[in-house]
Design a protein around this motif. Structure first.
Motif, short mmCIF file in Angstrom:
data_model
loop_
_atom_site.label_atom_id
_atom_site.label_comp_id
_atom_site.label_asym_id
_atom_site.label_seq_id
_atom_site.Cartn_x
_atom_site.Cartn_y
_atom_site.Cartn_z
N ARG A 1 -52.45 -125.95 -16.35
CA ARG A 1 -53.16 -127.23 -16.36
C ARG A 1 -52.19 -128.41 -16.44
N GLU A 2 -51.36 -128.52 -15.41
CA GLU A 2 -50.38 -129.60 -15.34
C GLU A 2 -51.11 -130.94 -15.22
N ASP A 3 -50.99 -131.75 -16.26
CA ASP A 3 -51.77 -132.99 -16.33
C ASP A 3 -51.49 -133.94 -15.16
N LYS A 4 -50.21 -134.09 -14.80
CA LYS A 4 -49.86 -135.06 -13.76
C LYS A 4 -50.42 -134.65 -12.40
N TRP A 5 -50.72 -133.38 -12.24
CA TRP A 5 -51.31 -132.93 -10.98
C TRP A 5 -52.83 -133.11 -11.01
N HIS B 1 -54.89 -135.98 -4.43
CA HIS B 1 -53.50 -135.90 -3.99
C HIS B 1 -53.08 -134.46 -3.73
N ILE B 2 -53.72 -133.52 -4.42
CA ILE B 2 -53.38 -132.10 -4.23
C ILE B 2 -53.70 -131.66 -2.81
N PHE B 3 -54.72 -132.27 -2.22
CA PHE B 3 -55.02 -132.01 -0.81
C PHE B 3 -54.20 -132.93 0.11
N LEU B 4 -54.16 -134.21 -0.21
CA LEU B 4 -53.60 -135.20 0.71
C LEU B 4 -52.09 -135.08 0.89
N PHE C 1 -47.59 -143.45 -2.67
CA PHE C 1 -48.79 -143.07 -3.42
C PHE C 1 -48.54 -143.05 -4.93
N LYS C 2 -47.32 -143.43 -5.34
CA LYS C 2 -46.94 -143.43 -6.76
C LYS C 2 -47.31 -142.09 -7.41
N SER C 3 -46.88 -141.03 -6.75
CA SER C 3 -47.25 -139.68 -7.18
C SER C 3 -46.02 -138.91 -7.67
N GLN C 4 -46.27 -138.01 -8.63
CA GLN C 4 -45.23 -137.10 -9.11
C GLN C 4 -45.60 -135.65 -8.77
N LEU C 5 -46.33 -135.47 -7.69
CA LEU C 5 -46.73 -134.13 -7.27
C LEU C 5 -45.54 -133.46 -6.56
N ALA C 6 -44.64 -132.92 -7.36
CA ALA C 6 -43.40 -132.35 -6.84
C ALA C 6 -43.60 -131.24 -5.82
N PRO C 7 -44.62 -130.35 -5.96
CA PRO C 7 -44.79 -129.30 -4.94
C PRO C 7 -44.98 -129.82 -3.53
N ALA C 8 -45.38 -131.08 -3.38
CA ALA C 8 -45.52 -131.66 -2.04
C ALA C 8 -44.18 -131.71 -1.32
N LEU C 9 -43.07 -131.76 -2.08
CA LEU C 9 -41.75 -131.72 -1.47
C LEU C 9 -41.51 -130.37 -0.81
#
Length: 304
Positions: A53-57, A63-66, A103-111
């Protein structure tokens, strides 16, 4: 099921749910006879969302889809360019970092989803369809199961460390190119961990060292199972179980380790032989390099 998944972090039910979703992805790849459908970072996202349950995600579920969809398109398109492998990596990395900044996102897996089509030389459009489908399902599951951040979660405050990540990546790309190990220039889970570590200047040195060992161990497990087992689903199940045990023993919450263990399934066969050593060297370089950068730039938060 809803209460079990949402109630206690790292519960057995949440692991079963996450592992079943990941194995379903592998089964689809087997059905279509296309390993490009196996998406290691979807495994990291799945465990990170449903088990850790990673809060930032979870705070920005769309964003997890986009974002993985955008970065996957970037990487897939850039892979067709008739330029040097290292240059492809650099271009897609810059593009992805700009996307996360926008998108000011920290969704690292998108990298990782942007690096993956270049690292694996993906040319099948099934890769893109698989990304779209699986991250869309993850987004829908978050909504249907009403998964929310924990009560004491901290709102996302975006701070860009892109210049540092670019700098250490460029140096590593040059090292790999000069040593003729160009295909080890970018091991996606390692770069994901590097991005996350740059956002945690207070991360203790012993935790950074454990991250190195966890990624290396996951790589070794993945390489061994794919070498000795022909059944991808069975290999995937063993991979996931062993990494879960490894992280439990190390008292570490590291979703990218679940991506690392599946990566050998889709890497070119000739690269698997030295993948574990490359993972150890690259993760050591990034973890220690980031620690030194942060110790000089943020001397107070660093805790030995």
């Amino acid at each position: 099921m809803n209460q079990c998944i949402l109630g206690k972090k790292e519960s057995s039910v949440s692991y079963i749910f996450a592992f079943a979703f990941i194995l379903l992805m592998i089964a689809v790849a087997v059905l279509f006879e296309d390993r490009e459908i196996i998406l290691p970072e979807v495994a990291a996202l799945t465990v990170g969302i449903f088990t850790f349950r990673e809060d930032k995600w979870i705070q920005r579920p769309f964003h997890i889809f986009l974002l993985p969809s955008i970065t996957a398109i970037l990487g897939f398109g850039i892979n067709f360019l008739p330029i040097l492998f290292s240059l492809k990596l650099l271009i897609v990395l810059i593009g992805m970092l700009l996307t996360l900044r926008l998108f000011k996102s920290q969704l690292a897996p998108a990298l990782a989803t942007g690096l993956l089509p270049i690292v694996t030389n993906a040319h099948s459009f099934l890769f893109l369809f698989a990304i779209f489908a699986f991250v869309l399902v993850l987004f829908c599951l978050i909504k249907v199961l009403k998964i929310k951040p924990i009560e004491d979660s901290v709102p996302i405050i975006y701070v860009s460390h892109n210049r540092w990540l670019l700098a250490i990546c460029i140096i590593w790309f040059l090292i790999a190119y000069s040593l003729d190990y160009v295909y080890y220039s970018a091991i996606p889970p390692v770069i994901v961990i590097a991005f996350e570590s740059l956002n945690h200047p207070s991360l203790k040195l012993n935790v950074r060292l454990k991250r190195i060992l966890a990624l290396t161990g996951a790589s070794l497990i993945g390489c061994l199972t794919i070498q000795y087992l022909d059944n991808l689903i069975l290999a995937g199940l063993i991979d996931l179980l062993l990494v879960a045990v490894l992280l439990k023993v190390m008292n570490l919450r590291l979703p990218p380790a679940f991506a690392m263990v599946l990566l050998p399934m889709i890497m070119p066969k000739e690269t698997i032989l030295h993948l574990t050593l490359a993972t150890f060297l690259m993760s050591t370089y990034f973890m220690i390099g980031i620690y030194i950068i942060q110790k000089k730039k943020y001397p107070n938060p660093i805790d030995l």
